[in-house]
Motif scaffolding. Structure first.
Motif, PDB file in Angstrom:
ATOM      1  N   ARG A  56     -21.207   7.087 -36.519  1.00  0.00           N
ATOM      2  CA  ARG A  56     -20.326   6.938 -37.680  1.00  0.00           C
ATOM      3  C   ARG A  56     -20.691   5.690 -38.480  1.00  0.00           C
ATOM      4  NH1 ARG A  56     -15.565  10.325 -37.258  1.00  0.00           N
ATOM      5  NH2 ARG A  56     -14.387   8.873 -38.570  1.00  0.00           N
ATOM      6  N   LYS A 116     -17.290   5.425 -41.146  1.00  0.00           N
ATOM      7  CA  LYS A 116     -16.492   4.802 -40.099  1.00  0.00           C
ATOM      8  C   LYS A 116     -15.037   5.243 -40.125  1.00  0.00           C
ATOM      9  CE  LYS A 116     -15.335   0.253 -38.203  1.00  0.00           C
ATOM     10  NZ  LYS A 116     -15.503  -1.216 -38.363  1.00  0.00           N
ATOM     11  N   ASP A 117     -14.447   5.321 -41.310  1.00  0.00           N
ATOM     12  CA  ASP A 117     -13.018   5.618 -41.426  1.00  0.00           C
ATOM     13  C   ASP A 117     -12.736   7.019 -41.961  1.00  0.00           C
ATOM     14  OD1 ASP A 117     -12.330   2.995 -40.567  1.00  0.00           O
ATOM     15  OD2 ASP A 117     -12.791   2.242 -42.576  1.00  0.00           O
ATOM     16  N   CYS A 118     -13.758   7.871 -42.043  1.00  0.00           N
ATOM     17  CA  CYS A 118     -13.582   9.225 -42.586  1.00  0.00           C
ATOM     18  C   CYS A 118     -13.176  10.202 -41.493  1.00  0.00           C
ATOM     19  CB  CYS A 118     -14.874   9.719 -43.222  1.00  0.00           C
ATOM     20  SG  CYS A 118     -15.436   8.767 -44.635  1.00  0.00           S
ATOM     21  N   LYS A 119     -12.565  11.296 -41.900  1.00  0.00           N
ATOM     22  CA  LYS A 119     -12.440  12.454 -41.039  1.00  0.00           C
ATOM     23  C   LYS A 119     -13.736  13.257 -41.213  1.00  0.00           C
ATOM     24  CE  LYS A 119      -8.258  12.208 -39.209  1.00  0.00           C
ATOM     25  NZ  LYS A 119      -7.192  12.102 -40.137  1.00  0.00           N
ATOM     26  N   ASP A 173     -10.579  12.001 -48.052  1.00  0.00           N
ATOM     27  CA  ASP A 173     -11.400  11.078 -47.273  1.00  0.00           C
ATOM     28  C   ASP A 173     -12.039  11.808 -46.090  1.00  0.00           C
ATOM     29  OD1 ASP A 173     -12.621   8.764 -46.534  1.00  0.00           O
ATOM     30  OD2 ASP A 173     -10.867   7.914 -45.523  1.00  0.00           O
ATOM     31  N   ASP A 200     -14.707  15.034 -36.006  1.00  0.00           N
ATOM     32  CA  ASP A 200     -13.309  15.310 -35.683  1.00  0.00           C
ATOM     33  C   ASP A 200     -13.044  16.801 -35.565  1.00  0.00           C
ATOM     34  OD1 ASP A 200     -12.050  12.513 -35.949  1.00  0.00           O
ATOM     35  OD2 ASP A 200     -13.160  12.706 -37.826  1.00  0.00           O
ATOM     36  N   ASP A 225      -3.025  14.899 -35.778  1.00  0.00           N
ATOM     37  CA  ASP A 225      -3.887  14.187 -34.832  1.00  0.00           C
ATOM     38  C   ASP A 225      -3.603  14.587 -33.387  1.00  0.00           C
ATOM     39  OD1 ASP A 225      -4.939  12.903 -36.997  1.00  0.00           O
ATOM     40  OD2 ASP A 225      -3.863  11.013 -36.690  1.00  0.00           O
TER      41      ASP A 225
END
Length: 406
Positions: free
Chosen positions: A192, A198-201, A231, A279, A343
């Motif tokens: 990632r 890094k912070d994406c789905k 995002d 994810d 989640d």
């Protein structure tokens, strides 16, 4: 009293069309890795193309002998005779083919040498639908040969194959996934960071860019997802043998306004690491057998959203993973959104998938089923019969029709 001599290992030939990419090719490598230290199996891999591919390199690093037999057409007479010669030279006792061309040539060569022969059918639709009638006839003739052992990778494949086998049954040996397909600890964070997400789905699709995989449906579904959950990133992992199809997909992504979010990564050697970084795993395929890519996603604990084709529903049974009708991008999008926005559910589905694949699709049980098939037929001699006219030999038929099977 002294024990008798150790039984000699079975000299086994795996014949495969190529070692470039794909689930069938991966299974050849998986079998080789699982049996390389077994005293009862001596494996040689015969490839109807050249080397220098990731899978061929992997086999050679394991000290598995790989024999390359590239040819001009399916029934290149010289290649067929060389295959026969190489099988005889190595005193091969059993021939197992994967994919269409290997089934044709491997089946004929085994019949010529009167060796027991098996072929694994990997998909509910064979590639013969897209090539010549002669190729299809040759493939079906091998499937209907006396003594041919027909192995299907799943229940859906076994059912569909009855058309090509003339109503003959298949032995179902479901595909397996090895521990090598599981990413090491830390891979998720590293990938990632490397890909700047890094912070994406992250959604991921794995498979060659061909019509069967329906990537246009996938992009249409993802376009709806990106509006609701902007995002996100979609990774597409797989080679693109058809340049026009690849260019059309890129254009479609641009037209849908998602070109910046869709990353075509091509063929990769770090698929487990990429899966661990995701994810969600997604497949929009119009048809499948029992896809190894889905098993690999499950082994990495990645929740899956797939179409209801092949054995997808069976392998994901009891995991809670959404299985939607094919050719319905809107329904695919809704299922993706449901998991992306929950989640807890996503984590539960991923854990259930990991447990199910470990319990039902492990390599050890898969290898034992295959070796039992080989053992049961090792000493059987086969009739020299191709399902063609009795007076027609393989070489003469190949010579008569070589221009029709390219």
């Amino acid at each position: 009293m002294q024990d008798g001599p150790e039984p000699s290992p079975l000299k086994l030939a795996y014949v495969v069309d190529s070692l470039v990419t794909g689930g069938a090719e991966r299974l050849v490598v998986t079998f080789a890795r699982a049996t390389r230290n077994r005293p009862d199996i001596d494996l040689t891999v015969f490839v109807l193309s050249g080397g220098g591919t990731p899978f061929s390199d992997e086999l050679e690093r394991m000290d598995i002998e790989v024999v390359y037999l590239p040819g001009k057409t399916l029934l290149d007479v010289g290649r067929f005779l060389k295959l026969v010669s190489e099988l005889r030279k190595r005193s091969i006792e059993y021939v197992h083919a994967h994919l269409t061309s290997s089934t044709v040539l491997g089946g004929w060569a085994a019949a010529f040498l009167r060796l027991p022969f098996a072929t694994t059918i990997h998909n509910v639709k064979t590639s013969t639908a897209r090539v010549s009638k002669i190729r299809g006839a040759l493939y079906r003739s091998v499937l209907r040969m006396p003594g041919t052992v027909r192995i299907a990778v799943g229940q859906a494949v076994a059912k569909a194959a009855r058309v090509d086998t003339g109503g003959r049954d298949c032995i179902v040996v479901p595909n397996a996934v090895s521990s090598d397909a599981v990413a090491p600890p830390g891979a998720r964070a590293a990938v990632r960071a490397q890909l700047g997400m890094k912070d994406c789905k992250v959604l991921i699709a794995v498979g060659t860019i061909i019509g069967q995989k329906a990537y246009d449906d996938l992009l249409a579904a993802y376009a709806q997802v990106s509006v609701r959950v902007p995002d996100t990133v979609l990774l597409v992992v797989g080679n693109a043998p058809d340049a026009n199809r690849y260019e059309n997909l890129q254009k479609l992504a641009a037209d849908l306004g998602i070109a910046e979010q869709v990353r075509f990564l091509g063929q990769r050697q770090d698929v487990p690491d990429l899966l661990s970084a995701a994810d969600l795993f997604v497949s929009a395929s119009h048809w499948e057998g029992l896809p190894v890519s889905v098993l690999e996603a499950m082994a990495n604990g990645v929740p899956c959203v797939v179409t209801d084709v092949g054995d997808n529903a069976l392998i994901l049974d009891s995991t809670g993973a959404p299985v939607v009708p094919p050719e319905q991008p809107n329904m695919l999008a809704r299922s993706l959104l449901d998991l992306l926005q929950d989640d807890i559910a996503r984590k539960q589905v991923g854990q259930a998938a990991r447990t199910r694949v470990a319990e039902h699709y492990g390599v050890n049980a898969w290898v034992e089923k295959l070796t039992k098939i080989y053992s049961n037929q090792k000493y059987q001699k086969r009739r020299f019969s191709f399902g063609l006219r009795n007076s027609t030999s393989a070489a003469s038929f190949a010579a008569d029709h070589r221009d029709e099977t390219s």
